[in-house]
Write a protein that holds these residues in place. Structure first.
Motif, PDB file in Angstrom:
ATOM      1  N   MET A   1      24.611 -15.477   7.122  1.00  0.00           N
ATOM      2  CA  MET A   1      25.218 -14.259   7.638  1.00  0.00           C
ATOM      3  C   MET A   1      24.089 -13.232   7.825  1.00  0.00           C
ATOM      4  SD  MET A   1      28.767 -14.555   5.460  1.00  0.00           S
ATOM      5  CE  MET A   1      28.556 -13.119   4.462  1.00  0.00           C
ATOM      6  N   SER A   2      24.458 -11.967   8.007  1.00  0.00           N
ATOM      7  CA  SER A   2      23.430 -10.958   8.332  1.00  0.00           C
ATOM      8  C   SER A   2      22.248 -10.967   7.361  1.00  0.00           C
ATOM      9  CB  SER A   2      24.050  -9.553   8.348  1.00  0.00           C
ATOM     10  OG  SER A   2      24.886  -9.414   9.461  1.00  0.00           O
ATOM     11  N   ALA A   3      22.540 -11.110   6.064  1.00  0.00           N
ATOM     12  CA  ALA A   3      21.499 -10.951   5.054  1.00  0.00           C
ATOM     13  C   ALA A   3      20.634 -12.199   4.866  1.00  0.00           C
ATOM     14  CB  ALA A   3      22.135 -10.568   3.724  1.00  0.00           C
ATOM     15  N   ASP A   4      21.099 -13.350   5.363  1.00  0.00           N
ATOM     16  CA  ASP A   4      20.393 -14.581   4.987  1.00  0.00           C
ATOM     17  C   ASP A   4      20.357 -15.643   6.095  1.00  0.00           C
ATOM     18  OD1 ASP A   4      23.018 -15.483   4.987  1.00  0.00           O
ATOM     19  OD2 ASP A   4      23.216 -15.383   2.804  1.00  0.00           O
ATOM     20  N   PHE A   5      20.547 -15.217   7.350  1.00  0.00           N
ATOM     21  CA  PHE A   5      20.649 -16.256   8.390  1.00  0.00           C
ATOM     22  C   PHE A   5      19.333 -16.998   8.633  1.00  0.00           C
ATOM     23  CE2 PHE A   5      19.925 -12.352  10.901  1.00  0.00           C
ATOM     24  CZ  PHE A   5      18.921 -12.751  11.782  1.00  0.00           C
ATOM     25  N   GLU A   6      18.199 -16.315   8.389  1.00  0.00           N
ATOM     26  CA  GLU A   6      16.927 -17.034   8.589  1.00  0.00           C
ATOM     27  C   GLU A   6      16.746 -18.141   7.543  1.00  0.00           C
ATOM     28  OE1 GLU A   6      15.873 -13.113   8.651  1.00  0.00           O
ATOM     29  OE2 GLU A   6      14.299 -13.340  10.194  1.00  0.00           O
ATOM     30  N   THR A   7      17.143 -17.846   6.312  1.00  0.00           N
ATOM     31  CA  THR A   7      17.108 -18.883   5.269  1.00  0.00           C
ATOM     32  C   THR A   7      18.012 -20.040   5.660  1.00  0.00           C
ATOM     33  OG1 THR A   7      16.788 -17.138   3.622  1.00  0.00           O
ATOM     34  CG2 THR A   7      17.436 -19.300   2.795  1.00  0.00           C
ATOM     35  N   ALA A   8      19.193 -19.705   6.168  1.00  0.00           N
ATOM     36  CA  ALA A   8      20.138 -20.755   6.570  1.00  0.00           C
ATOM     37  C   ALA A   8      19.535 -21.641   7.666  1.00  0.00           C
ATOM     38  CB  ALA A   8      21.448 -20.124   7.039  1.00  0.00           C
ATOM     39  N   VAL A   9      18.845 -21.022   8.617  1.00  0.00           N
ATOM     40  CA  VAL A   9      18.213 -21.801   9.696  1.00  0.00           C
ATOM     41  C   VAL A   9      17.164 -22.748   9.109  1.00  0.00           C
ATOM     42  CG1 VAL A   9      16.703 -21.638  11.728  1.00  0.00           C
ATOM     43  CG2 VAL A   9      18.702 -20.120  11.524  1.00  0.00           C
ATOM     44  N   ARG A  10      16.412 -22.256   8.135  1.00  0.00           N
ATOM     45  CA  ARG A  10      15.417 -23.117   7.488  1.00  0.00           C
ATOM     46  C   ARG A  10      16.067 -24.336   6.846  1.00  0.00           C
ATOM     47  NH1 ARG A  10      12.705 -21.463   2.853  1.00  0.00           N
ATOM     48  NH2 ARG A  10      13.432 -19.307   2.905  1.00  0.00           N
ATOM     49  N   PHE A  11      17.280 -24.164   6.339  1.00  0.00           N
ATOM     50  CA  PHE A  11      17.977 -25.262   5.668  1.00  0.00           C
ATOM     51  C   PHE A  11      18.881 -26.058   6.607  1.00  0.00           C
ATOM     52  CE2 PHE A  11      16.347 -23.043   2.044  1.00  0.00           C
ATOM     53  CZ  PHE A  11      16.114 -24.047   1.115  1.00  0.00           C
TER      54      PHE A  11
END
Ligand SMILES: *Cc1c(COP(=O)(O)O)cnc(C)c1O
Length: 229
Positions: A199-209
């Motif tokens: 979501m807004s706060a963590d989407f880049e981390t999600a993309v990495r995973f």
């Protein structure tokens, strides 16, 4: 409260750039990640401007609110994709199927049964994601990780439904990476290629995973007005 000028074109561009950077850093193709614009509770004026900026995939968390907003407009907007990202009651399943292209919150046999019954009556079903409650939070919807494999199997074999992917909403006060990693593991062992996470706060981390779609609300539209208003 004064809000800064709303510039949806710049905000969207910035988010797509950040998705692109995160994807490339992980050795992934940025075009494999879809931006879902979460427009729940946002005034239509803002949604219209995000549409005008080129956004076509939108997430809503309530069937009724989404029907009121999109029902009439739906057919006039080319390539629009609507995703239900909030809990779905079985008595709203037919309405949800009529409006949404994707339901991301399949999480119990009773709902799978309702969807299968609608299909048997000839309805074309939306694409389906199983929601996993990775943090096992009692107040949150989703099947718990230990039951995810058997639920996916039941959805496929008992109800004959196609599962496109998995979705999760990590606990707010925990490091999201472990939840994203867990969802990716469950997906892999069940032969599922799509992951809705971040979501807004963590989407880049999600993309990495491995996220294949990220659900971004406030970072794109600005803060939401309070719920129920
Ligand atoms: C509201 C919501 C989002 C978007 O949250 P932001 O933090 O505003 O980006 C994403 N996913 C779900 C399921 C939501 O309900």
């Amino acid at each position: 409260m004064t809000s800064p000028a709303f510039d949806p074109t710049a905000a969207r561009r910035a988010i797509l750039d950040r998705i692109g950077i995160a994807a490339r850093a992980a050795g992934r193709d940025p075009s494999d990640v879809t931006l879902t614009a979460v427009c729940k509770q946002q005034p239509w004026e803002r949604v219209a401007r995000v549409l005008k900026a080129g956004q076509r995939v939108f997430g809503e968390n309530r069937v009724q609110e989404a029907s009121a907003r999109w029902g009439e407009r739906r057919s006039e907007i080319r390539d629009l994709e609507l995703r239900l990202i909030g809990p779905l009651q079985t008595n709203k399943a037919a309405d949800a199927c009529a409006l949404f292209d994707v339901i991301e919150t399949l999480d119990r046999p009773k709902l799978a049964q309702s969807l299968a019954a609608l299909r048997d009556r000839g309805l074309a079903l939306p694409r389906l994601y199983v929601q996993v409650n990775t943090g096992e939070e009692p107040q949150k919807a989703g099947v718990v990780p230990a039951q995810a494999d058997s639920f996916v199997k039941e959805v496929r074999e008992t109800f004959g439904l196609t599962v496109e992917g998995l979705m999760c909403i990590p606990p707010e006060d925990e490091e999201p990476a472990m939840h994203f990693a867990l969802l990716a593991r469950i997906a892999r062992r069940n032969g599922l290629a799509r992951l809705s996470m971040g979501m807004s706060a963590d989407f880049e981390t999600a993309v990495r995973f491995g996220a294949t779609s990220v659900r971004v609300g406030s970072a794109l539209f600005g803060e939401r007005p309070p719920a129920g208003g």
